[in-house]
Design a protein around this motif. Structure first.
Motif, PDB file in Angstrom:
ATOM      1  N   UNK A 212     -10.378   3.402   2.984  1.00 37.87           N
ATOM      2  CA  UNK A 212     -10.429   4.724   3.603  1.00 37.87           C
ATOM      3  C   UNK A 212      -9.130   5.066   4.307  1.00 37.87           C
ATOM      4  N   UNK A 213      -8.535   4.074   4.971  1.00 37.67           N
ATOM      5  CA  UNK A 213      -7.290   4.311   5.701  1.00 37.67           C
ATOM      6  C   UNK A 213      -6.212   4.846   4.764  1.00 37.67           C
ATOM      7  N   UNK A 214      -6.074   4.243   3.593  1.00 39.74           N
ATOM      8  CA  UNK A 214      -5.085   4.701   2.616  1.00 39.74           C
ATOM      9  C   UNK A 214      -5.430   6.091   2.087  1.00 39.74           C
ATOM     10  N   UNK A 215      -6.717   6.324   1.779  1.00 42.41           N
ATOM     11  CA  UNK A 215      -7.135   7.592   1.189  1.00 42.41           C
ATOM     12  C   UNK A 215      -6.900   8.746   2.161  1.00 42.41           C
ATOM     13  N   UNK A 216      -7.252   8.542   3.438  1.00 48.28           N
ATOM     14  CA  UNK A 216      -7.057   9.604   4.433  1.00 48.28           C
ATOM     15  C   UNK A 216      -5.581   9.940   4.584  1.00 48.28           C
ATOM     16  N   UNK A 217      -4.753   8.911   4.745  1.00 46.48           N
ATOM     17  CA  UNK A 217      -3.321   9.141   4.958  1.00 46.48           C
ATOM     18  C   UNK A 217      -2.691   9.812   3.734  1.00 46.48           C
TER      19      UNK A 217
END
Length: 283
Positions: A212-217
């Motif tokens: 999720x961290x990668x997808x949001x950023x």
């Protein structure tokens, strides 16, 4: 399973992160050749590596089709990844070629969709490629294969077993909760603003937080340096901390914009009331 070698597609001034899906148009002869040999001619959709290159160090030949997508870049000879020095740079200087300084870390990507086109009247072949980022890798060696490049790579992201062990770390659990809370607040603000109820909240509970961290950023408009910093955040704690900071910054910018809008609307409303009162008084 990550292969030991990957064909490399350069991304100009952009970074592909794991979990992100991008759609690009390949027009450069070297990128077209890579797609033909590494993806188009395979029965199953193959894997390639995506490496960032800086805007000033590579020629932009492709065109951007969606936000956050880098275009393909020009050709080069044999290169050592990441650094600005080395024998390859000296050889390029002697031959008159501008050296391409590749970033030393990239992302393995899977081709989800390919389509081939022919431009008229030139007859030039182009490809539309939809790529999904899978995992980070480090470049051990980068060499030319005809008109494009192939790298010997090693995986950086954790395996499933390593992730399961890391997820028991109390500090990581706390960072995960903080990230989810900030992300949930951002989603709530966006849903109220757009008057819609999406499925993003469900994803927060089902998709692993490191993904999720990668997808949001990947969905934010941030600088190239910040994108590289996120790509280089192999440690999960560092990655979650950076992602939380970026999500919070995005949230605060929306809240500030809303406050300004409300003040402006309030002032306009006050002016309109005063105008109506003056009109009534004149009558």
């Amino acid at each position: 399973e990550l292969p030991g070698r990957l064909a490399i597609l350069p991304f100009r001034n952009k970074v592909l992160l794991p979990g992100a899906i991008v759609r690009i148009r390949c027009t450069n002869p070297s990128s077209v050749k890579l797609v033909e040999q590494e993806l188009w001619q395979r029965e199953d959709k193959g894997l390639i590596g995506v490496l960032p290159v800086r805007d000033s160090e590579a020629a932009a030949v492709g065109s951007i089709l969606s936000p956050g997508v880098g275009s393909d870049s020009g050709e080069g000879g044999r290169r050592s990844p990441g650094g600005s020095g080395g024998e390859s740079t000296k050889q390029d200087a002697k031959s008159g070629k501008e050296p391409i300084h590749w970033h030393s870390r990239g992302v393995a990507a899977r081709a989800l969709h390919l389509s081939r086109g022919v431009e008229k009247p030139s007859g030039r072949v182009t490809y539309i490629v939809v790529l999904e980022g899978l995992c980070r890798f480090s470049v051990e060696e980068l060499n030319a294969r005809g008109s494009y490049h192939v790298a010997r790579v090693s995986r950086l992201d954790m395996t499933k077993t390593e992730l399961e062990q890391a997820e028991q770390d109390p500090d990581l659990i706390a960072l995960s909760r903080q990230f989810k809370a900030t992300a949930m607040e951002l989603i709530s603000v966006l849903e109220q603003k757009q008057k819609t109820v999406g499925r993003t909240k469900v994803l927060l509970e089902t998709v692993p937080v490191y993904r999720l961290a990668d997808i949001f950023v990947a969905s934010f408009e941030i600088s190239f340096e910040e994108q590289l910093a996120m790509l280089d955040s192999v440690d999960l704690k560092v990655r979650l901390s950076k992602a939380t900071e970026l999500v919070d910054r995005h949230l605060q910018s929306i809240l500030v914009a809303e406050k300004i809008t409300q003040k402006v609307e309030g002032q306009l409303s006050k002016s309109q009331k005063e105008f109506l009162l003056r009109q009534q008084f004149c009558r």
